[in-house]
Scaffold this active site. Structure first.
Site, PDB file in Angstrom:
ATOM      1  N   TYR A  94       0.830  -1.212   0.000  1.00  0.00           N
ATOM      2  CA  TYR A  94       0.000   0.000   0.000  1.00  0.00           C
ATOM      3  C   TYR A  94       0.859   1.253   0.000  1.00  0.00           C
ATOM      4  O   TYR A  94       2.018   1.251   0.415  1.00  0.00           O
ATOM      5  CB  TYR A  94      -0.974   0.006   1.182  1.00  0.00           C
ATOM      6  CG  TYR A  94      -0.360   0.282   2.536  1.00  0.00           C
ATOM      7  CD1 TYR A  94       0.096  -0.753   3.334  1.00  0.00           C
ATOM      8  CD2 TYR A  94      -0.265   1.589   3.025  1.00  0.00           C
ATOM      9  CE1 TYR A  94       0.644  -0.506   4.587  1.00  0.00           C
ATOM     10  CE2 TYR A  94       0.280   1.845   4.277  1.00  0.00           C
ATOM     11  CZ  TYR A  94       0.738   0.790   5.054  1.00  0.00           C
ATOM     12  OH  TYR A  94       1.272   1.031   6.280  1.00  0.00           O
ATOM     13  N   CYS A  95       0.251   2.308  -0.502  1.00  0.00           N
ATOM     14  CA  CYS A  95       0.871   3.635  -0.443  1.00  0.00           C
ATOM     15  C   CYS A  95      -0.212   4.584   0.073  1.00  0.00           C
ATOM     16  O   CYS A  95      -1.145   4.150   0.739  1.00  0.00           O
ATOM     17  CB  CYS A  95       1.387   4.048  -1.820  1.00  0.00           C
ATOM     18  SG  CYS A  95       0.053   4.218  -3.027  1.00  0.00           S
TER      19      CYS A  95
END
Ligand code: FAD
Length: 539
Positions: A502-503
Site C-alpha cells: 500500500y501507499c
C-alpha cells in the site's frame, strides 16, 4: 379536453406547461394546496441561511404569470380533497373560504409530492419541517430568536440546514440515528463528510436518536441533553398518497402510487408523477422511491407527452444526487456498497483520490471517488464521490455512462474535456476505467480497506511503499516500510509469503504490485491506499 393537475410545483408545473406547449386548445387547471406554485424547493435551505437573501427569488412563477404566458388556470390555497372517478370529477376545496367545487376532467395528473416524516417523539409538535415556502417562513422567524438548533436527521436536507444554520450563527447539533450522514454514500467516504461537518463546529451526534423534545432542549437516546431553542425534523419524506389511496388508486409495495411506464395509475385517466410515485430501479427493476427534483421534472414533461398520445416510456432511475456540505460536494449515482452487500450481489469496488485538476495549476484539491462494478460483465453498478470541486462532473459522466450501457472498462476510453484549470489529461473517470481494466485483465489484484485485518491475520506481509516520513506519521499496524524508489534494491527484506502492498492513495502501490508480481510474488494492492483504509477504519 380538460386536464386537472394536482400539485403546482416541480412535477405538476412541468406537466402543465408542457401540456400547453403541446396543445393550445386544452383547458389546463392547476390546483395547489399551499400559497405558492413553481417555487424553488431546493433553494429553501439557502434562504434560511441568507445565501438567497430575497424570498421572492424562490418564487419562480406566480399564478398570474403562468396565466399570462401559458394560459393556465392556476388556483392556490386549493386542495383536491376527493375524486369521483366514475364521473371524472375532482372536488376542490378553497382553503380560504372552505367552499368546495367540482371540476370535471378528461385526464388528471397527480403530483402531490412527499410529506416530511414526523416520528412519534414526545414533543415532536415543536419541531419544524421544511417542505414549502410557509415552512421556510416559520424557520426563518424561529432562527431570528434562537441561539441553538437541533436538527434531527443527517440526510440531504439535514446537512444543508446544518450548514445554513451555522451561517446564521446558531449553535448546531446534528442528530443522526445511524452511524453516518448521507445514506447514499459508503462509510469510508462519509468519514470525510463527518470531518468537514465537525470542522465547522457542528456538534455531530451519530448513532443516537432524539427521544424527547422539551421546551428548549432535546434528550437523546444516550441520555445526553442538548440545548435547542429551535428543533427541525429532517428525517426523510414519505410519498403523499393520502388522496390517491382514499380514492382507491393502487399503492405499491414501497408505499408510493403505482404507475406504468406511461405514468398512468391503476385508473387510466389519472396519471401521477414525482415524489409521490414509485419508480423502477435501473439495476434490478425493483420498485423504489427516489424523491428528487430531476426525476420529478422529467416525469412532469413525460406525462404531458403521454396524455397527448406521444410515444413515451418512463425510464428506470439511478437516484443520481448531489449535495453541498460546508464546501464539499457529495454525490452518488446507482447503488452503493452497503446496498450491494445487503442484496448479496457480487461487486468490485475501486477507490481513487486524484486531484480535481492538474496539480501544477493553482487550486487543485483532492477528490475521493468510488466506483462499483460487476466482476465479469464490468457493468457499472454505482459511483460516489466527495471533494471540493469536480465531483459533480465525474458523477454525472458516470451516470450518463450507466444510462448509455457503458462498462467500467469503457470509462478508460472516454474522451473528456481537459485544460489544467478544469481537469487532468488523465481524467479521474479515465483512471477508474484503467483500474477496472487492470483488474479485469488480471494485471493486478486489489484488496479492500475492510479486508486488511483478515489478510494480515492469515499471514500476509503488509508492505508500506510510502516514504519514511509518511510511514512515521502513521501506518497500518504491523506494516514494514520500504519506499517504492528503494524497492528493487531492498527486495530481500520482504518476508516470504503473500504481500499486501500500500501507499497513500494506491498509485505507488500499483507500481510496486506490478514490480513484485513480475518477480513472482503473490501480491495485492490496497485499493485507495492508506487514505481509504484510515477513513474506513475510523468511520
Ligand atoms: C428543502 C428541500 C430541498 C430539496 N433539495 C433538493 C435538491 O437539491 N435536489 C433535488 O434533486 N431535490 C431536492 N428536493 C426534492 C425536490 O424538491 C422534490 O423531489 C420535487 O419537488 C418533487 O416534485 P413533486 O412535483 O413530486 O412534488 P412537490 O414539488 O413537492 O410539489 C407537490 C405539491 O403538491 C401540493 N399538493 C399535495 N397534495 C395536494 C392536494 N391534494 N391538492 C392540491 N395540492 C396538493 C403540495 O402542496 C406541493 O406544493 C428538495 C426538497 C426540499 C423540501
Amino acid at each position: 379536453m380538460r386536464i386537472v393537475v394536482v400539485g403546482g410545483v416541480a412535477g405538476g408545473m412541468s406537466a402543465a406547461t408542457r401540456l400547453r406547449r403541446l396543445d393550445e386548445s386544452a383547458e389546463i387547471v392547476v390546483v395547489e394546496r399551499s400559497g405558492h406554485v413553481s417555487f424553488a424547493n431546493c433553494g429553501l435551505p439557502y434562504h434560511v441561511g441568507g445565501v438567497i437573501p430575497r424570498r421572492k427569488d424562490l418564487l419562480l412563477q406566480t399564478p398570474r404569470s403562468l396565466g399570462r404566458r401559458f394560459g393556465l388556470d392556476v388556483r392556490v390555497h386549493a386542495e383536491a380533497v376527493d375524486i369521483d372517478r366514475d364521473r371524472r370529477v375532482v372536488v376542490v376545496q378553497d382553503l380560504d373560504t372552505g367552499e368546495r367545487s367540482e371540476i370535471e376532467y378528461d385526464a388528471m395528473v397527480l403530483s402531490p409530492g412527499a410529506r416530511p416524516v414526523r416520528p412519534p417523539i414526545p414533543g415532536i409538535e415543536r419541531a419544524l419541517s421544511l417542505r414549502d415556502i410557509e415552512d421556510t417562513d416559520a424557520i426563518v422567524a424561529g432562527v431570528a430568536d434562537a441561539a441553538s438548533v437541533a436538527i434531527i436527521g443527517g440526510g440531504f436536507i439535514g446537512v444543508e440546514l446544518a450548514e445554513n444554520m451555522r451561517a446564521r450563527g446558531l449553535a448546531v447539533t446534528l442528530i443522526e440515528a445511524t452511524d453516518q450522514v448521507m445514506a447514499p454514500i459508503d462509510p469510508e467516504l462519509a468519514a470525510v463528510v463527518h470531518e468537514r461537518i465537525q470542522e465547522h463546529d457542528v456538534d455531530l451526534r451519530l448513532g443516537v436518536s432524539a427521544q424527547r423534545i422539551g421546551e428548549s432542549t432535546v434528550r437523546l437516546s444516550d441520555g445526553s441533553v442538548i440545548a435547542a431553542d429551535l428543533v427541525v425534523a429532517a428525517i426523510g419524506v414519505r410519498p403523499d398518497t393520502e388522496l390517491a389511496a382514499r380514492v382507491g388508486l393502487r399503492i405499491g409495495v414501497r408505499g408510493g402510487i403505482e404507475v406504468n411506464d406511461r405514468l398512468q395509475t391503476s385508473d387510466p385517466a389519472i396519471y401521477a408523477v414525482g415524489d409521490a410515485v414509485e419508480k423502477r430501479d435501473s439495476l434490478d427493476e425493483s420498485a423504489v422511491l427516489v424523491p428528487l427534483a430531476n426525476t420529478a421534472n422529467r416525469q412532469g414533461r413525460l406525462v404531458a407527452d403521454a396524455i397527448m398520445g406521444r410515444p413515451v416510456s418512463d425510464q428506470p432511475v439511478l437516484g443520481t444526487a448531489i449535495v453541498g456540505v460546508f464546501g464539499l460536494q457529495v454525490a452518488a449515482t446507482g447503488w452503493n456498497e452497503k446496498r450491494l452487500r445487503a442484496a448479496r450481489r457480487p461487486y468490485q469496488a475501486i477507490h481513487i483520490h486524484p486531484g480535481s485538476h492538474a496539480g501544477y495549476y493553482p487550486g487543485a484539491d483532492e477528490m475521493h471517488l468510488k466506483l462499483l462494478t460487476e466482476p465479469g460483465t464490468w457493468r457499472i453498478l454505482g459511483a460516489q464521490g466527495v471533494g471540493e470541486s469536480g465531483i459533480d462532473k465525474r458523477i454525472d459522466v458516470i451516470s450518463t455512462a450507466i444510462r448509455g450501457g457503458l462498462t467500467a472498462i469503457d470509462l478508460a476510453e472516454l474522451e473528456l474535456a481537459y485544460a489544467p484549470a478544469f481537469g487532468s489529461a488523465k481524467d479521474p473517470v479515465n483512471m477508474l476505467g484503467w483500474q477496472a481494466d487492470n483488474i479485469a485483465s488480471g494485471l493486478v489484484q486489489t484488496l479492500q480497506w475492510h479486508e486488511v485485518g483478515a489478510a494480515s491475520a492469515a499471514g500476509a506481509v503488509l508492505l508500506d511503499v510510502r516514504t519514511e516520513k509518511e510511514y512515521a506519521e502513521g501506518a497500518i499496524p504491523g506494516a514494514i516500510n520500504i519506499p517504492l524508489d528503494h524497492l528493487r534494491e531492498r527486495m530481500e527484506e520482504i518476508p516470504a509469503g503473500d504481500v499486501v502492498v500500500y501507499c497513500r492513495v494506491g498509485v505507488r502501490g500499483h507500481t510496486a504490485a506490478r514490480l513484485l508480481a513480475q518477480l513472482g510474488r503473490r501480491v495485492r494492492n490496497l485499493d485507495g491506499g492508506y487514505l481509504t483504509w484510515s477513513a474506513g477504519i475510523g468511520a
